[in-house]
Design a protein around this motif. Structure first.
Motif, PDB file in Angstrom:
ATOM      1  N   LYS A  14     -57.840  -5.440 -25.028  1.00 26.73           N
ATOM      2  CA  LYS A  14     -57.671  -4.427 -26.083  1.00 26.73           C
ATOM      3  C   LYS A  14     -58.935  -4.324 -26.936  1.00 26.73           C
ATOM      4  O   LYS A  14     -59.316  -3.224 -27.352  1.00 26.73           O
ATOM      5  N   GLN A  15     -59.575  -5.451 -27.187  1.00 29.57           N
ATOM      6  CA  GLN A  15     -60.815  -5.433 -27.962  1.00 29.57           C
ATOM      7  C   GLN A  15     -61.906  -4.657 -27.222  1.00 29.57           C
ATOM      8  O   GLN A  15     -62.622  -3.853 -27.816  1.00 29.57           O
ATOM      9  N   ILE A  16     -62.017  -4.877 -25.926  1.00 31.88           N
ATOM     10  CA  ILE A  16     -63.022  -4.161 -25.125  1.00 31.88           C
ATOM     11  C   ILE A  16     -62.723  -2.660 -25.134  1.00 31.88           C
ATOM     12  O   ILE A  16     -63.627  -1.839 -25.275  1.00 31.88           O
ATOM     13  N   ILE A  17     -61.450  -2.304 -24.983  1.00 31.13           N
ATOM     14  CA  ILE A  17     -61.063  -0.890 -24.985  1.00 31.13           C
ATOM     15  C   ILE A  17     -61.407  -0.244 -26.320  1.00 31.13           C
ATOM     16  O   ILE A  17     -61.933   0.869 -26.371  1.00 31.13           O
ATOM     17  N   GLU A  18     -61.128  -0.934 -27.424  1.00 29.89           N
ATOM     18  CA  GLU A  18     -61.431  -0.395 -28.758  1.00 29.89           C
ATOM     19  C   GLU A  18     -62.921  -0.176 -28.951  1.00 29.89           C
ATOM     20  O   GLU A  18     -63.333   0.761 -29.624  1.00 29.89           O
ATOM     21  N   GLN A  19     -63.732  -1.049 -28.378  1.00 30.07           N
ATOM     22  CA  GLN A  19     -65.180  -0.940 -28.526  1.00 30.07           C
ATOM     23  C   GLN A  19     -65.762   0.173 -27.669  1.00 30.07           C
ATOM     24  O   GLN A  19     -66.868   0.629 -27.914  1.00 30.07           O
ATOM     25  N   ASN A  20     -65.005   0.620 -26.681  1.00 28.76           N
ATOM     26  CA  ASN A  20     -65.462   1.670 -25.785  1.00 28.76           C
ATOM     27  C   ASN A  20     -65.091   3.026 -26.368  1.00 28.76           C
ATOM     28  O   ASN A  20     -63.927   3.297 -26.647  1.00 28.76           O
ATOM     29  N   ASN A  21     -66.052   3.879 -26.560  1.00 31.15           N
ATOM     30  CA  ASN A  21     -65.823   5.191 -27.183  1.00 31.15           C
ATOM     31  C   ASN A  21     -64.853   6.064 -26.401  1.00 31.15           C
ATOM     32  O   ASN A  21     -64.191   6.918 -26.968  1.00 31.15           O
ATOM     33  N   ARG A  22     -64.776   5.862 -25.098  1.00 32.87           N
ATOM     34  CA  ARG A  22     -63.923   6.710 -24.263  1.00 32.87           C
ATOM     35  C   ARG A  22     -62.519   6.142 -24.083  1.00 32.87           C
ATOM     36  O   ARG A  22     -61.703   6.726 -23.396  1.00 32.87           O
ATOM     37  N   ASN A  23     -62.225   4.979 -24.663  1.00 33.33           N
ATOM     38  CA  ASN A  23     -60.925   4.326 -24.522  1.00 33.33           C
ATOM     39  C   ASN A  23     -60.559   4.037 -23.070  1.00 33.33           C
ATOM     40  O   ASN A  23     -59.394   4.125 -22.681  1.00 33.33           O
ATOM     41  N   ILE A  24     -61.575   3.710 -22.276  1.00 32.87           N
ATOM     42  CA  ILE A  24     -61.331   3.403 -20.863  1.00 32.87           C
ATOM     43  C   ILE A  24     -62.283   2.295 -20.440  1.00 32.87           C
ATOM     44  O   ILE A  24     -63.434   2.258 -20.863  1.00 32.87           O
ATOM     45  N   ILE A  25     -61.753   1.353 -19.660  1.00 36.99           N
ATOM     46  CA  ILE A  25     -62.597   0.269 -19.144  1.00 36.99           C
ATOM     47  C   ILE A  25     -62.290   0.054 -17.664  1.00 36.99           C
ATOM     48  O   ILE A  25     -61.218   0.405 -17.190  1.00 36.99           O
ATOM     49  N   GLU A  26     -63.249  -0.517 -16.977  1.00 43.45           N
ATOM     50  CA  GLU A  26     -63.056  -0.957 -15.602  1.00 43.45           C
ATOM     51  C   GLU A  26     -63.402  -2.431 -15.557  1.00 43.45           C
ATOM     52  O   GLU A  26     -64.450  -2.843 -16.058  1.00 43.45           O
ATOM     53  N   ILE A  27     -62.501  -3.196 -14.989  1.00 43.10           N
ATOM     54  CA  ILE A  27     -62.717  -4.638 -14.891  1.00 43.10           C
ATOM     55  C   ILE A  27     -62.473  -5.085 -13.462  1.00 43.10           C
ATOM     56  O   ILE A  27     -61.768  -4.424 -12.709  1.00 43.10           O
ATOM     57  N   LYS A  28     -63.055  -6.208 -13.119  1.00 39.56           N
ATOM     58  CA  LYS A  28     -62.774  -6.836 -11.832  1.00 39.56           C
ATOM     59  C   LYS A  28     -61.804  -7.985 -12.103  1.00 39.56           C
ATOM     60  O   LYS A  28     -62.062  -8.836 -12.946  1.00 39.56           O
ATOM     61  N   ARG A  29     -60.691  -7.941 -11.391  1.00 39.80           N
ATOM     62  CA  ARG A  29     -59.633  -8.928 -11.561  1.00 39.80           C
ATOM     63  C   ARG A  29     -60.183 -10.350 -11.402  1.00 39.80           C
ATOM     64  O   ARG A  29     -59.912 -11.227 -12.214  1.00 39.80           O
ATOM     65  N   SER A  30     -60.978 -10.568 -10.368  1.00 41.10           N
ATOM     66  CA  SER A  30     -61.497 -11.910 -10.079  1.00 41.10           C
ATOM     67  C   SER A  30     -62.441 -12.400 -11.181  1.00 41.10           C
ATOM     68  O   SER A  30     -62.421 -13.576 -11.544  1.00 41.10           O
ATOM     69  N   GLU A  54     -45.465   3.128 -21.398  1.00 39.21           N
ATOM     70  CA  GLU A  54     -44.708   3.104 -22.653  1.00 39.21           C
ATOM     71  C   GLU A  54     -45.544   2.576 -23.809  1.00 39.21           C
ATOM     72  O   GLU A  54     -45.360   2.959 -24.954  1.00 39.21           O
ATOM     73  N   ARG A  55     -46.440   1.666 -23.488  1.00 34.92           N
ATOM     74  CA  ARG A  55     -47.306   1.075 -24.511  1.00 34.92           C
ATOM     75  C   ARG A  55     -48.572   1.903 -24.749  1.00 34.92           C
ATOM     76  O   ARG A  55     -49.419   1.530 -25.542  1.00 34.92           O
ATOM     77  N   GLY A  56     -48.709   3.004 -24.002  1.00 37.02           N
ATOM     78  CA  GLY A  56     -49.821   3.911 -24.239  1.00 37.02           C
ATOM     79  C   GLY A  56     -51.030   3.720 -23.352  1.00 37.02           C
ATOM     80  O   GLY A  56     -52.155   4.052 -23.754  1.00 37.02           O
ATOM     81  N   TYR A  57     -50.829   3.212 -22.141  1.00 38.94           N
ATOM     82  CA  TYR A  57     -51.952   2.964 -21.234  1.00 38.94           C
ATOM     83  C   TYR A  57     -51.675   3.556 -19.854  1.00 38.94           C
ATOM     84  O   TYR A  57     -50.539   3.572 -19.398  1.00 38.94           O
ATOM     85  N   LEU A  58     -52.736   3.998 -19.208  1.00 34.95           N
ATOM     86  CA  LEU A  58     -52.697   4.370 -17.806  1.00 34.95           C
ATOM     87  C   LEU A  58     -53.533   3.339 -17.060  1.00 34.95           C
ATOM     88  O   LEU A  58     -54.649   3.025 -17.477  1.00 34.95           O
ATOM     89  N   GLY A  67     -62.913  -4.032  -5.415  1.00 28.56           N
ATOM     90  CA  GLY A  67     -61.778  -3.543  -6.195  1.00 28.56           C
ATOM     91  C   GLY A  67     -61.982  -3.677  -7.697  1.00 28.56           C
ATOM     92  O   GLY A  67     -62.767  -4.482  -8.175  1.00 28.56           O
ATOM     93  N   TYR A  68     -61.257  -2.880  -8.411  1.00 24.22           N
ATOM     94  CA  TYR A  68     -61.342  -2.894  -9.861  1.00 24.22           C
ATOM     95  C   TYR A  68     -59.983  -2.515 -10.441  1.00 24.22           C
ATOM     96  O   TYR A  68     -59.085  -2.050  -9.739  1.00 24.22           O
ATOM     97  N   ILE A  69     -59.852  -2.708 -11.716  1.00 22.02           N
ATOM     98  CA  ILE A  69     -58.705  -2.213 -12.468  1.00 22.02           C
ATOM     99  C   ILE A  69     -59.286  -1.334 -13.569  1.00 22.02           C
ATOM    100  O   ILE A  69     -60.148  -1.773 -14.330  1.00 22.02           O
ATOM    101  N   ARG A  70     -58.810  -0.107 -13.633  1.00 22.48           N
ATOM    102  CA  ARG A  70     -59.238   0.816 -14.680  1.00 22.48           C
ATOM    103  C   ARG A  70     -58.073   0.946 -15.659  1.00 22.48           C
ATOM    104  O   ARG A  70     -56.957   1.271 -15.268  1.00 22.48           O
ATOM    105  N   ILE A  71     -58.359   0.683 -16.922  1.00 24.58           N
ATOM    106  CA  ILE A  71     -57.340   0.781 -17.963  1.00 24.58           C
ATOM    107  C   ILE A  71     -57.801   1.832 -18.959  1.00 24.58           C
ATOM    108  O   ILE A  71     -58.916   1.752 -19.490  1.00 24.58           O
ATOM    109  N   GLN A  72     -56.928   2.802 -19.203  1.00 23.21           N
ATOM    110  CA  GLN A  72     -57.243   3.863 -20.153  1.00 23.21           C
ATOM    111  C   GLN A  72     -56.194   3.885 -21.255  1.00 23.21           C
ATOM    112  O   GLN A  72     -54.998   3.918 -20.990  1.00 23.21           O
ATOM    113  N   ARG A  73     -56.653   3.848 -22.481  1.00 18.40           N
ATOM    114  CA  ARG A  73     -55.760   3.957 -23.640  1.00 18.40           C
ATOM    115  C   ARG A  73     -55.524   5.432 -23.896  1.00 18.40           C
ATOM    116  O   ARG A  73     -56.463   6.220 -24.039  1.00 18.40           O
ATOM    117  N   LEU A  74     -54.254   5.820 -23.926  1.00 18.55           N
ATOM    118  CA  LEU A  74     -53.900   7.201 -24.223  1.00 18.55           C
ATOM    119  C   LEU A  74     -53.914   7.377 -25.734  1.00 18.55           C
ATOM    120  O   LEU A  74     -53.242   6.644 -26.450  1.00 18.55           O
TER     121      LEU A  74
END
Length: 154
Positions: A14-30, A54-58, A67-74
């Motif tokens: 959540k901290q990384i998402i807040e710091q990102n102006n676009r409200n989206i991050i990509e992370i590697k699970r490993s 429900e919590r406001g994320y895609l 592989g990656y996980i992309r998390i976007q805060r709506l």
């Protein structure tokens, strides 16, 4: 206050998402698992339970070596649009877990105070709605929708 690893990972993301102006991050699970000295399935658990719609994320996930996980805060700037979306998403039944996630999202988005959220959650608790399923989830959905409609128009 003691935090478990899931809480720490959630707070970090959540901290990384807040710091990102676009409200989206990509992370590697490993890489995230290595950072927190945990197994990748722990990362999956956090993503699947703490970063839901429900919590406001895609969340988008691509498995495999690259592989990656992309998390976007709506983000909703308009209270009415958010409440309309949530009311429509509830449907005919809603579990206690999903209802709580929706209410917590409204607190995070500053549409509700913590006190208001606690009142709402207490009314929707399975101990208060002492009916058999699916009646309990149907009643919870009707109550939650009514509360959200009240918030929307007042």
């Amino acid at each position: 206050m003691r935090h478990n690893i899931s809480d720490v990972i959630e707070a970090h993301l959540k901290q990384i998402i807040e710091q990102n102006n676009r409200n989206i991050i990509e992370i590697k699970r490993s890489e995230l698992a290595a950072r927190f000295s945990c197994v990748p399935s722990q990362i999956n658990y956090v993503i699947n339970t703490r970063f839901t719609e429900e919590r406001g994320y895609l969340v988008e996930s691509k498995r495999g070596g690259g592989g990656y996980i992309r998390i976007q805060r709506l983000v909703h700037s308009d209270k009415t649009d958010l409440l309309t979306e949530l009311i429509e998403a509830i449907g005919r039944e809603v579990s206690q877990q999903v209802a709580t996630a929706i209410i917590e999202r409204l607190v995070e988005d500053r549409f509700l105070t913590v006190r208001e959220a606690k009142l709402m959650i207490s009314v929707l608790d399975r101990e208060v709605l002492a009916f058999q399923l699916p009646t309990r989830d149907e009643l919870r959905a009707r109550l939650l929708k009514s509360m959200l409609v009240t918030l929307k128009y007042h």
